[in-house]
Scaffold this active site. Structure first.
Site, short mmCIF file in Angstrom:
data_model
loop_
_atom_site.label_atom_id
_atom_site.label_comp_id
_atom_site.label_asym_id
_atom_site.label_seq_id
_atom_site.Cartn_x
_atom_site.Cartn_y
_atom_site.Cartn_z
N ASP A 143 0.85 -1.19 0.00
CA ASP A 143 0.00 0.00 0.00
C ASP A 143 0.89 1.24 0.00
O ASP A 143 1.75 1.40 0.86
CB ASP A 143 -0.91 -0.01 1.24
CG ASP A 143 -2.02 1.03 1.14
OD1 ASP A 143 -2.31 1.50 0.02
OD2 ASP A 143 -2.60 1.37 2.19
N HIS A 150 -3.73 13.94 0.70
CA HIS A 150 -4.00 13.09 1.87
C HIS A 150 -2.84 13.17 2.86
O HIS A 150 -3.05 13.34 4.06
CB HIS A 150 -4.20 11.64 1.40
CG HIS A 150 -4.34 10.66 2.52
ND1 HIS A 150 -5.45 10.61 3.33
CD2 HIS A 150 -3.50 9.69 2.97
CE1 HIS A 150 -5.30 9.64 4.24
NE2 HIS A 150 -4.12 9.07 4.04
N GLU A 215 -10.47 3.90 3.70
CA GLU A 215 -9.62 4.71 2.83
C GLU A 215 -9.95 4.36 1.40
O GLU A 215 -9.83 3.20 0.99
CB GLU A 215 -8.12 4.46 3.13
CG GLU A 215 -7.72 5.01 4.49
CD GLU A 215 -6.21 5.00 4.73
OE1 GLU A 215 -5.49 4.25 4.05
OE2 GLU A 215 -5.75 5.76 5.61
N GLU A 217 -9.19 3.98 -2.22
CA GLU A 217 -7.95 3.83 -2.99
C GLU A 217 -8.23 3.13 -4.31
O GLU A 217 -9.24 2.46 -4.47
CB GLU A 217 -6.92 3.00 -2.19
CG GLU A 217 -6.68 3.54 -0.78
CD GLU A 217 -5.45 2.98 -0.10
OE1 GLU A 217 -4.61 2.36 -0.80
OE2 GLU A 217 -5.32 3.17 1.12
N ASP A 249 -8.98 0.33 2.09
CA ASP A 249 -8.00 0.00 3.13
C ASP A 249 -8.62 0.37 4.48
O ASP A 249 -8.40 1.46 5.01
CB ASP A 249 -6.71 0.79 2.86
CG ASP A 249 -5.69 0.61 3.96
OD1 ASP A 249 -5.75 -0.40 4.68
OD2 ASP A 249 -4.81 1.49 4.10
N ARG A 253 -8.11 3.78 13.35
CA ARG A 253 -7.26 4.96 13.59
C ARG A 253 -6.68 4.98 15.00
O ARG A 253 -5.57 5.48 15.20
CB ARG A 253 -8.08 6.24 13.36
CG ARG A 253 -8.62 6.42 11.97
CD ARG A 253 -7.50 6.50 10.95
NE ARG A 253 -8.04 6.72 9.61
CZ ARG A 253 -7.33 6.53 8.50
NH1 ARG A 253 -6.08 6.12 8.57
NH2 ARG A 253 -7.87 6.74 7.32
N GLN A 256 -3.88 2.57 15.06
CA GLN A 256 -2.81 3.14 14.24
C GLN A 256 -2.03 4.20 15.02
O GLN A 256 -0.79 4.23 14.98
CB GLN A 256 -3.43 3.75 12.98
CG GLN A 256 -2.43 4.26 11.96
CD GLN A 256 -3.12 4.80 10.70
OE1 GLN A 256 -4.35 4.83 10.61
NE2 GLN A 256 -2.33 5.22 9.74
N LYS A 269 -4.32 -2.06 10.12
CA LYS A 269 -4.77 -2.24 8.75
C LYS A 269 -4.75 -3.70 8.29
O LYS A 269 -5.00 -3.96 7.11
CB LYS A 269 -3.90 -1.40 7.81
CG LYS A 269 -4.20 0.09 7.95
CD LYS A 269 -3.07 0.94 7.42
CE LYS A 269 -3.41 2.42 7.52
NZ LYS A 269 -4.38 2.89 6.53
N THR A 273 -9.11 -5.86 3.98
CA THR A 273 -8.97 -4.93 2.86
C THR A 273 -9.93 -5.43 1.79
O THR A 273 -9.92 -6.62 1.47
CB THR A 273 -7.53 -4.94 2.31
OG1 THR A 273 -6.62 -4.62 3.37
CG2 THR A 273 -7.36 -3.95 1.18
N GLU A 387 -10.22 12.53 7.40
CA GLU A 387 -10.08 13.86 6.81
C GLU A 387 -11.42 14.60 6.73
O GLU A 387 -11.48 15.80 6.98
CB GLU A 387 -9.49 13.74 5.39
CG GLU A 387 -8.06 13.24 5.36
CD GLU A 387 -7.68 12.75 3.97
OE1 GLU A 387 -7.94 11.58 3.64
OE2 GLU A 387 -7.13 13.56 3.21
#
Ligand code: CA
Length: 440
Positions: A143, A150, A215, A217, A249, A253, A256, A269, A273, A387
């Site tokens: 990834d 971002h 996420e 992607e 993904d 948080r 993380q 993560k 996926t 975000e």
């Protein structure tokens, strides 16, 4: 590369599969993405499929019925497998020949299947009767972090004075991910447990993630690989890419935030996926291949091994939708949370692949390289809830009257992606979808 002549010649070609001629359809005859399917409830071995309109073409059945006479023996063999790895390994000439053969079979003026109901029943399956599986056995999954928007957004939340780290504009940053937990669209995702530290002044605790996120992607499947110890030149990069899918993904948080230093993402993560099941080939995407955005006047020069060798960005609109359990129960349409474009990435898929192999790391057919969250310069184009809600400070209002800063149990997240422009056929990627199940 597909020549411009070929692309233009098939621009207006209709199919005898009527649903493929709808201007809003993701899968017109100009797309022909490949996937792996099983007839629902059949217990059959997985088979190679091509999407056309709202139908699935059983490619192995077509090979067995000998209605793809132009197919090379290598292609016929690779298309009779239970994954696409063998076909991905064949390379561009084989892919192009197969695409041409399938285009002929599905073109409105070709009677072979069109006029043979019994044969059509053997070779065509409604998408509603097909279970889509992973397109390939994914040996390795990587990834990247290729959107500067971002990276700047996330960086500025945690390092307001220094959002971008010094390496960002010199190399495509990435990490090696987990392939065992990659699932096809529609597979539910269980909220993970993890080690969290909600109170920075207290010791960590173990429990369900409270800050679960998505996420948005895009990702490419590697075609022919490179030998260990060898590299890939930028001028050859696209020949090593079979095609593209949408990827989610899923990210915890809170896990993380506590675990990521000094080695990057790990458990935050690795639990799931999601990928969309139809691999849209670079040949299909060719009308939408464009130049990457110019680097800023203050950006450092890119080192020679990463310098672009032709256009390698793709003009793909990406969208994120959410429907809570309550919204689905009430029959409320999913709400669109964001819309962005894949051209907003700082690094191209060609640069990601070349950088990945630049050490002599051997890429293999079916490896998956994800782009990183696709976020653009506007608020509307932010590709994660982190975000959109700006780390939870700006809650998102849903049509059911509830608010979100991160995902709740029962939330269904759907990504869509498509290409459209005047004078070219619209092509889409289908859905990349997952529902959050409560932690157990
Ligand atoms: Ca990511």
């Amino acid at each position: 590369m597909t020549t411009k002549t070929t692309t233009t010649a098939t621009n207006n070609l209709p199919s005898w599969v009527e649903s493929a001629n709808d201007a809003t359809c993701d899968f017109p005859i100009q797309n022909l993405p490949l996937g792996i399917f099983r007839r629902r409830g059949s217990g059959d071995e997985p088979r190679v499929a091509v999407a056309i309109g709202d139908q699935v073409l059983d490619v192995q059945a077509c090979v067995e019925a000998r209605i793809l006479p132009d197919l090379s023996p290598e292609a016929a063999c690779a298309l009779s497998a239970t994954t696409l790895n063998g076909f991905m390994a064949q390379g561009r000439a084989c892919w192009a020949g197969t695409r041409a053969a399938l285009t002929r079979l599905l073109a409105a003026d070709t009677p072979t299947l069109r006029d043979d109901p019994a044969l059509r029943d053997r070779c065509l399956v409604s998408m509603t009767d097909a279970d889509m599986l992973l397109p390939a056995t994914i040996g390795d999954y990587t990834d990247f972090y290729a959107s500067v928007h971002h990276a700047t957004n996330v960086g500025s939340m945690f390092r307001p004075d220094n959002p971008l780290l010094p390496n960002y504009k010199h190399l495509p940053v990435g990490y090696h991910g987990r392939s065992s937990s990659i699932v096809p669209s529609g597979t539910p995702v269980r909220r993970p447990h993890g080690q969290l530290r909600p109170d920075d002044a207290a010791p960590p605790v173990f429990g369900p993630s409270r800050l679960l996120d998505y996420e948005m992607e895009m990702a490419v499947f590697v075609g022919p690989g490179n030998d260990q110890g060898g590299r890939v030149a930028m001028s050859d990069a696209l020949d090593h890419i079979f095609g593209m899918v949408i990827l989610n993904d899923w990210s915890a948080r809170d896990v993380q935030k506590w675990e990521y230093q000094p080695l990057g993402p790990f458990n935050a993560k690795n639990f799931a996926t999601t990928v969309s099941p139809w691999v849209v080939t670079l040949d299909a995407l060719e009308p939408y291949r464009v130049g990457a955005p110019p680097r800023g006047p203050d950006d450092p020069p890119v080192l020679e091994y990463l310098q672009p060798a032709g256009n390698a960005a793709y003009d793909i609109t990406v969208e994120v939708y959410l429907a809570s359990q309550q919204m689905r129960d009430a029959g409320t349409e999913p709400v669109r949370l964001s819309r962005g474009n894949f051209t907003d990435m700082y690094w191209t898929v060609a640069q990601m692949l070349v950088h990945h192999a630049s050490t002599g790391c051997n890429l293999r057919p079916g490896d998956l390289l994800a782009s990183g969250t696709v976020s653009g310069p506007t608020e509307e184009s932010r590709g994660s809830m982190l975000e959109l809600s700006w780390r939870g400070q700006n809650p998102i209002e849903l049509p059911d009257g509830t608010q979100r800063t991160f995902l709740a149990d029962g939330d269904e997240v759907t990504f869509r992606a498509f290409c459209e422009k005047p004078g070219a056929p619209r092509i889409g990627f289908g859905d990349c979808r997952g529902v959050i199940l409560p932690a157990v």
